[in-house]
Design an enzyme around this catalytic site. Structure first.
Site, PDB file in Angstrom:
ATOM      1  N   SER A   1       0.838  -1.214   0.000  1.00 30.76           N
ATOM      2  CA  SER A   1       0.000   0.000   0.000  1.00 30.76           C
ATOM      3  C   SER A   1       0.867   1.256   0.000  1.00 30.76           C
ATOM      4  O   SER A   1       1.773   1.413   0.817  1.00 30.76           O
ATOM      5  CB  SER A   1      -0.928   0.009   1.207  1.00 30.76           C
ATOM      6  OG  SER A   1      -1.868  -1.025   1.096  1.00 30.76           O
TER       7      SER A   1
ATOM      8  N   CYS B   1      -6.985  -1.577   6.518  1.00 32.56           N
ATOM      9  CA  CYS B   1      -5.838  -1.976   7.343  1.00 32.56           C
ATOM     10  C   CYS B   1      -6.249  -1.911   8.817  1.00 32.56           C
ATOM     11  O   CYS B   1      -6.658  -0.853   9.289  1.00 32.56           O
ATOM     12  CB  CYS B   1      -4.655  -1.041   7.088  1.00 32.56           C
ATOM     13  SG  CYS B   1      -3.302  -1.342   8.247  1.00 32.56           S
TER      14      CYS B   1
HETATM   15  C1  SIN Z   1      -2.861  -3.840   5.766  1.00 32.63           C
HETATM   16  O1  SIN Z   1      -3.398  -4.649   6.535  1.00 32.63           O
HETATM   17  O2  SIN Z   1      -3.534  -3.266   4.908  1.00 32.63           O
HETATM   18  C2  SIN Z   1      -1.404  -3.511   5.886  1.00 32.63           C
HETATM   19  C3  SIN Z   1      -0.806  -4.013   7.130  1.00 32.63           C
HETATM   20  C4  SIN Z   1       0.010  -2.968   7.835  1.00 32.63           C
HETATM   21  O3  SIN Z   1       0.775  -2.250   7.184  1.00 32.63           O
HETATM   22  O4  SIN Z   1      -0.094  -2.858   9.065  1.00 32.63           O
END
Ligand code: SIN
Length: 304
Positions: free
Chosen positions: A48, A130
């Site tokens: 992401s 997230c």
């Molecule tokens: C996510 O769950 O979208 C990413 C996980 C994280 O960066 O904590």
């Protein structure tokens, strides 16, 4: 003998097979994502990406538990500007790229998505799920907010937009419908399940963030149920994600209603060969059961 086709079309995206990596597993570098493609994925999904560089949570950020992993990375990433350089390298190799992205405000979601879209990604995956970053996690459990952010992003991009849903809600179909009403071209179901791991030696939570998101085989029955419910609630296609490790898991997801698949934790447990293993198993299953195309399996278990 009839030719077996693994190729799919999803929301206007033509892929050589339905299996991608899940966002977050292999970072953002073109070299790693290129390897995912070379090892057989139909498309690659980035970690992401946010507007600005972000450190994420301090270590420990991952705990190994029975049946999977619990992670709380906190969306670390070098920011969209950095990624545009990596994207250029991926595009030069003709690799289909799905860019996962998030924002801390609605304007940020729109700005990051617009820059990625203009730079030539093939599709976008909006991360509003997230569980480890408060604003993003809360957003994904509010149907009104999901519709608004989807609508705002969709109004500024000309690429297929998938919205990645959270399983940490009481009715996932309500969120799925909100994303569909906002103009999403498809849904990714699902992100990780909120969980916790404790150390009995330290008598404390293992992760610095205390809670994290559970992925891997332990998540699969929950994620599969989510795909099942969403398939009955919306018209747009679904990318199934959650504990897919073998071709059998892949077939289950397709039968439940997924049109494409994402593999995350299994890349760590099986290695990159997991893409070829799943595709080979899928091809054999189609052949042995008299099917010619992956799309023939989609949602088949719902037929009475
Ligand atoms: C996510 O769950 O979208 C990413 C996980 C994280 O960066 O904590």
């Amino acid at each position: 003998m009839a030719e077996i086709r693994l190729a799919i079309e999803i929301a206007g995206l033509n892929l050589r097979n339905p299996v991608m990596n899940a966002a977050g597993i292999l970072g953002l570098t073109a070299d790693l994502l290129r390897r995912v493609y070379e090892e057989g994925a139909g498309a690659v999904v980035t970690k992401s990406i946010g507007l600005k560089p972000r450190m994420g949570h301090p270590n420990p950020t991952v705990a190994i538990v029975e049946g999977g992993l619990i992670n709380a990375m906190g969306l670390p990433n070098p920011g969209v500007e950095y990624f545009l350089g990596e994207l250029e390298k991926l595009k030069a190799g003709g690799i289909p790229v799905v860019a996962s992205f998030f924002g801390e405000t609605l304007d940020e979601f729109v700005e990051v998505a617009s820059r990625l879209s203009e730079a030539g990604v093939d599709a976008l995956e909006l991360n509003c799920s997230c569980p480890n970053v408060e604003g993003v996690g809360i957003l994904g459990s509010d149907p009104g907010a999901v519709k608004r952010v989807t609508e705002a992003v969709k109004g500024c991009v000309d690429k297929p937009l998938f919205v990645k849903l959270s399983p940490n809600v009481s009715d996932i179909t309500e969120i799925a419908r909100a994303a569909e009403r906002g103009g999403a071209d498809g849904l990714t179901a699902v992100n990780t399940l909120r969980a916790i791991a404790l150390s009995i030696e330290a008598r404390r939570p293992i992760l610095s963030n205390v809670t994290g998101g559970l992925s891997g085989p332990a998540l699969k029955p929950v994620a599969l149920r989510c795909v099942w419910e969403i398939y009955e609630a919306v018209e747009i296609p679904i990318i199934g994600c959650g504990g897919i490790t073998t071709w059998r898991d892949a077939v289950e997801y397709l039968l439940a209603g997924a049109s494409a698949l994402q593999v995350g934790t299994a890349i760590m447990t099986r290695g990159l060969r997991v893409f070829r293993e799943i595709n080979m198993g899928l091809r054999n299953y189609l052949e042995e059961n008299g099917f010619r195309e992956v799309s023939e399996l989609v949602g088949l278990a719902h037929e009475s």
